[in-house]
Design a protein around this motif. Sequence first.
Motif, PDB file in Angstrom:
ATOM      1  N   ALA A 107       0.899  -1.314  -0.055  1.00 19.20           N
ATOM      2  CA  ALA A 107       0.086   0.005  -0.157  1.00 19.20           C
ATOM      3  C   ALA A 107       0.890   1.324  -0.083  1.00 19.20           C
ATOM      4  O   ALA A 107       2.037   1.372   0.454  1.00 19.20           O
ATOM      5  N   ALA A 108       0.451   2.159  -0.565  1.00 18.93           N
ATOM      6  CA  ALA A 108       1.191   3.548  -0.700  1.00 18.93           C
ATOM      7  C   ALA A 108       0.296   4.531  -0.682  1.00 18.93           C
ATOM      8  O   ALA A 108      -0.881   4.713  -1.250  1.00 18.93           O
ATOM      9  N   VAL A 109       0.476   5.858  -0.171  1.00 20.54           N
ATOM     10  CA  VAL A 109      -0.259   7.151  -0.301  1.00 20.54           C
ATOM     11  C   VAL A 109       0.889   8.158  -0.893  1.00 20.54           C
ATOM     12  O   VAL A 109       1.866   8.167  -0.229  1.00 20.54           O
ATOM     13  N   LEU A 110       0.484   8.665  -2.065  1.00 17.78           N
ATOM     14  CA  LEU A 110       1.318   9.738  -2.508  1.00 17.78           C
ATOM     15  C   LEU A 110       0.417  11.029  -2.272  1.00 17.78           C
ATOM     16  O   LEU A 110      -0.651  11.073  -2.880  1.00 17.78           O
ATOM     17  N   ALA A 111       1.057  12.314  -2.072  1.00 20.60           N
ATOM     18  CA  ALA A 111       0.335  13.211  -1.733  1.00 20.60           C
ATOM     19  C   ALA A 111       1.431  14.695  -2.166  1.00 20.60           C
ATOM     20  O   ALA A 111       2.484  14.871  -1.952  1.00 20.60           O
ATOM     21  N   ARG A 112       0.588  15.674  -2.589  1.00 21.52           N
ATOM     22  CA  ARG A 112       1.174  16.921  -2.605  1.00 21.52           C
ATOM     23  C   ARG A 112       1.256  17.919  -1.481  1.00 21.52           C
ATOM     24  O   ARG A 112       0.023  18.501  -1.459  1.00 21.52           O
ATOM     25  N   GLY A 113       2.204  17.649  -0.503  1.00 22.65           N
ATOM     26  CA  GLY A 113       1.916  18.571   0.654  1.00 22.65           C
ATOM     27  C   GLY A 113       1.048  17.931   1.505  1.00 22.65           C
ATOM     28  O   GLY A 113       0.412  16.891   1.416  1.00 22.65           O
ATOM     29  N   GLY A 114       1.079  18.484   2.607  1.00 27.97           N
ATOM     30  CA  GLY A 114       0.255  18.118   4.057  1.00 27.97           C
ATOM     31  C   GLY A 114       0.790  16.826   4.810  1.00 27.97           C
ATOM     32  O   GLY A 114       2.366  16.741   4.615  1.00 27.97           O
ATOM     33  N   ARG A 115       0.244  15.799   5.265  1.00 24.41           N
ATOM     34  CA  ARG A 115       0.845  14.706   5.782  1.00 24.41           C
ATOM     35  C   ARG A 115       0.149  13.550   5.583  1.00 24.41           C
ATOM     36  O   ARG A 115      -1.089  13.652   5.516  1.00 24.41           O
ATOM     37  N   ALA A 116       0.753  12.269   5.729  1.00 22.14           N
ATOM     38  CA  ALA A 116       0.275  11.338   5.460  1.00 22.14           C
ATOM     39  C   ALA A 116       0.727   9.694   5.930  1.00 22.14           C
ATOM     40  O   ALA A 116       2.049  10.142   6.258  1.00 22.14           O
ATOM     41  N   GLY A 117       0.039   8.712   6.374  1.00 22.63           N
ATOM     42  CA  GLY A 117       0.549   7.905   6.789  1.00 22.63           C
ATOM     43  C   GLY A 117      -0.352   6.615   6.266  1.00 22.63           C
ATOM     44  O   GLY A 117      -1.537   6.698   6.022  1.00 22.63           O
ATOM     45  N   VAL A 118       0.262   5.527   5.942  1.00 20.58           N
ATOM     46  CA  VAL A 118      -0.571   4.260   5.522  1.00 20.58           C
ATOM     47  C   VAL A 118       0.176   3.214   6.337  1.00 20.58           C
ATOM     48  O   VAL A 118       1.494   2.843   6.334  1.00 20.58           O
ATOM     49  N   ASP A 119      -0.699   1.895   6.517  1.00 16.24           N
ATOM     50  CA  ASP A 119      -0.236   0.576   7.068  1.00 16.24           C
ATOM     51  C   ASP A 119      -1.144  -0.408   6.496  1.00 16.24           C
ATOM     52  O   ASP A 119      -2.237  -0.175   6.679  1.00 16.24           O
ATOM     53  N   VAL A 120      -0.477  -1.687   6.237  1.00  9.25           N
ATOM     54  CA  VAL A 120      -1.388  -2.866   5.968  1.00  9.25           C
ATOM     55  C   VAL A 120      -0.760  -3.767   6.528  1.00  9.25           C
ATOM     56  O   VAL A 120       0.564  -3.773   6.824  1.00  9.25           O
TER      57      VAL A 120
END
Length: 230
Positions: A107-120
């Motif tokens: 799994a992956a999250v890609l973003a332009r700015g901000g904050r993100a987290g992902v876990d599978v």
Amino acid sequence: MPLHSLARLSPTAVLGLWRLTETPAELWRGLPQAAAYRALAPATADATRQAQWVAGRVLVHELLAELLPGQLGQQLVVHNDATGRPWLAGAARGLLVSLSHSGAWVAAVLARGGRAGVDVEMIRDKAQRLAGKFLATPEWAEALAATQKSPETASAHYTLLWSAKETLYKLAARRGIVFREQLRLGSFAPQESGEIPATLMLNGALSRHCVCYFQPAPGYVLTYCYEPGA
């Protein structure tokens, strides 16, 4: 290639899932900047870990193609900092990435700015056995109450709690966080998919967050949190 899904979290963020069926050699053939990545690949990983590692980078490039126009995304390379957190080298223009893999899923999250987290996570009894190490006393008491009603769901429930805290940890992007004390989960009614209220306690300040979750396949749970920049 078994790209399972792409989901827009916002106009500037995308969540991707990859179902791993290929060998490392097959995955390498689909990876841009393969020479750069070969220099970064873990040398001692077994075939399963190699496949997960390469699939994560292939997935990030799929997300880059979705989020960026033209060939710009193919010129970027995913690196890892000293804590293992991924980042994009090249003309990334404020892009951030979060990656996770377990078993047959990446799994992956890609973003332009901000904050993100992902876990599978693959659902196992390990999280339940280690609950006292990562759950605060009220969280553990609530988990016990929830699983006493349906003991067959205990492994899935504790794995979900662990995954949610992993996602919060990645969102915080800080070293030395104590999961029991600084990452807190609020009350929620467990379902196949939903949201968990959460609190980060950093440098004496509290911040509120929302961790989303669902099951990408039987035997797995996925959590993520994306917060756009101000």
